[in-house]
Scaffold this motif. Structure first.
Motif, PDB file in Angstrom:
ATOM      1  N   UNK A 141       3.716   5.378  14.131  1.00 28.15           N
ATOM      2  CA  UNK A 141       4.234   5.303  12.772  1.00 28.15           C
ATOM      3  C   UNK A 141       4.067   6.609  12.009  1.00 28.15           C
ATOM      4  N   UNK A 142       2.981   7.317  12.220  1.00 28.00           N
ATOM      5  CA  UNK A 142       2.788   8.584  11.518  1.00 28.00           C
ATOM      6  C   UNK A 142       3.651   9.692  12.114  1.00 28.00           C
TER       7      UNK A 142
ATOM      8  N   UNK B  12       0.810  -1.235   0.000  1.00 27.48           N
ATOM      9  CA  UNK B  12       0.000   0.000   0.000  1.00 27.48           C
ATOM     10  C   UNK B  12       0.835   1.273   0.000  1.00 27.48           C
ATOM     11  N   UNK B  13       2.153   1.156   0.157  1.00 29.91           N
ATOM     12  CA  UNK B  13       2.990   2.345   0.154  1.00 29.91           C
ATOM     13  C   UNK B  13       3.203   2.908   1.550  1.00 29.91           C
ATOM     14  N   UNK B  14       4.164   3.811   1.652  1.00 31.31           N
ATOM     15  CA  UNK B  14       4.619   4.308   2.938  1.00 31.31           C
ATOM     16  C   UNK B  14       3.528   5.029   3.723  1.00 31.31           C
ATOM     17  N   UNK B  15       2.898   6.029   3.113  1.00 34.48           N
ATOM     18  CA  UNK B  15       1.935   6.858   3.849  1.00 34.48           C
ATOM     19  C   UNK B  15       0.744   6.035   4.329  1.00 34.48           C
TER      20      UNK B  15
ATOM     21  N   UNK C 169      -2.445   3.004   8.539  1.00 34.93           N
ATOM     22  CA  UNK C 169      -3.110   1.758   8.928  1.00 34.93           C
ATOM     23  C   UNK C 169      -2.511   1.182  10.220  1.00 34.93           C
ATOM     24  N   UNK C 170      -1.200   1.242  10.335  1.00 35.08           N
ATOM     25  CA  UNK C 170      -0.557   0.717  11.537  1.00 35.08           C
ATOM     26  C   UNK C 170      -0.931   1.535  12.768  1.00 35.08           C
ATOM     27  N   UNK C 171      -1.034   2.855  12.612  1.00 33.07           N
ATOM     28  CA  UNK C 171      -1.448   3.679  13.758  1.00 33.07           C
ATOM     29  C   UNK C 171      -2.925   3.535  14.057  1.00 33.07           C
ATOM     30  N   UNK C 172      -3.732   3.233  13.036  1.00 37.60           N
ATOM     31  CA  UNK C 172      -5.140   2.945  13.281  1.00 37.60           C
ATOM     32  C   UNK C 172      -5.277   1.711  14.156  1.00 37.60           C
TER      33      UNK C 172
END
Length: 281
Positions: free
Chosen positions: A278-279, A256-259, A264-267
């Motif tokens: 992560x953000x 899905x790319x970096x951003x 998604x990981x922080x969600x």
């Protein structure tokens, strides 16, 4: 245990670190604790670091700039010059959190029994735009059993009693990333560390070798190598779980790319009641 204020050596390794090194140096020199020394080992920088060192040289007990074989070779050079009873290590991207860190740590260090040769507090991680993570670092009672499986105490700002190196030797320079874990494993596979509560020792900028997701698999290889050196030949369930998690994260990055991966990981972290990470990196 001693009533004498312990001497502390701070060893900093740097290579082409001009943009961050001054803050690191200033964080040591502004310490209110007087019984300290600062040693700088530069790996032959070409970006203006040497000129910065020359400008600050009156603040150092020793410094040198020459080609080295990586951070553990640099730290070993610093060890050869250190005179402190306790020794701690910083990278050029790291800095002490406030001016009273060494003073607060020293109060505890002089009270420790002689058998305790590793003492640590908490650290924070700082993003490029200045956002600060939640403090990281748990008590030794919480992580003692886990330490044989992975590096679960923060190494920057950790205090090493000189006798640790006299018994176990210096850093193993065949390691590139996890040499600090291998060194501490020599001591802590049977010994104990002391956790100093309520002290944030240092800040670590995100983006270094040990904080990059892409480097984590190199770290795991070195962790497994260190464990084999110390008699543990199979990875633990916890380490396998961590490797599987990081593999899935890396796959998500590629798909899905970096951003989007960071969001998604922080969600997922928010669903677990955790602050974003992560953000912010």
């Amino acid at each position: 245990m001693s009533d004498k204020a312990p001497s502390i050596s701070v060893i900093v390794a740097v290579f082409n670190g001009r943009t961050t090194l001054q803050e690191c140096i200033d964080s040591v020199t502004r310490q209110t604790y007087p019984n300290k020394e600062l040693i700088i080992i530069d790996g032959g920088s070409k970006d203006g670091t040497v000129e910065l060192l020359e400008k600050n040289c009156s603040q150092f007990s020793y410094w040198i700039s020459e080609t080295d074989r990586g951070i553990y070779n640099a730290w070993n050079k610093g060890l050869a010059q250190a005179r402190g009873e306790w020794i701690c290590f910083l990278g050029a991207d790291d800095y002490f959190w406030d001016a009273a860190v060494l003073e607060r740590m020293a109060v505890h260090l002089k009270m420790l029994p002689i058998r305790i040769r590793v003492a640590y507090g908490q650290i924070v991680r700082v993003s490029d735009d200045g956002r600060v993570s939640q403090p990281m670092g748990e008590s030794w009672e919480q992580v003692k059993n886990a330490f044989r499986q992975y590096m679960c105490i923060p190494h920057i700002g950790t205090m090493h009693r000189r006798t640790l190196f006299e018994q176990h030797g210096a850093f193993n320079e065949s390691f590139r990333i996890a040499g600090d874990y291998e060194l501490l494993l020599r001591e802590l596979k049977t010994g104990d560390a002391a956790f100093i509560p309520d002290v944030i020792t240092a800040a670590q900028r995100l983006g270094g070798m040990s904080t990059s997701l892409a480097n984590k698999f190199k770290i795991y290889r070195e962790i497994l190598c260190a464990q084999r050196m110390h008699g543990q030949h199979l990875p633990s369930k916890d380490l396998l779980k961590m490797m599987t998690r990081d593999c899935s994260q890396l796959l998500l990055w590629k798909v899905v790319g970096d951003r989007s991966a960071r969001k998604l990981l922080d969600l997922r972290r928010r669903f677990k009641g955790l602050p974003p990470y992560w953000t912010q990196s």
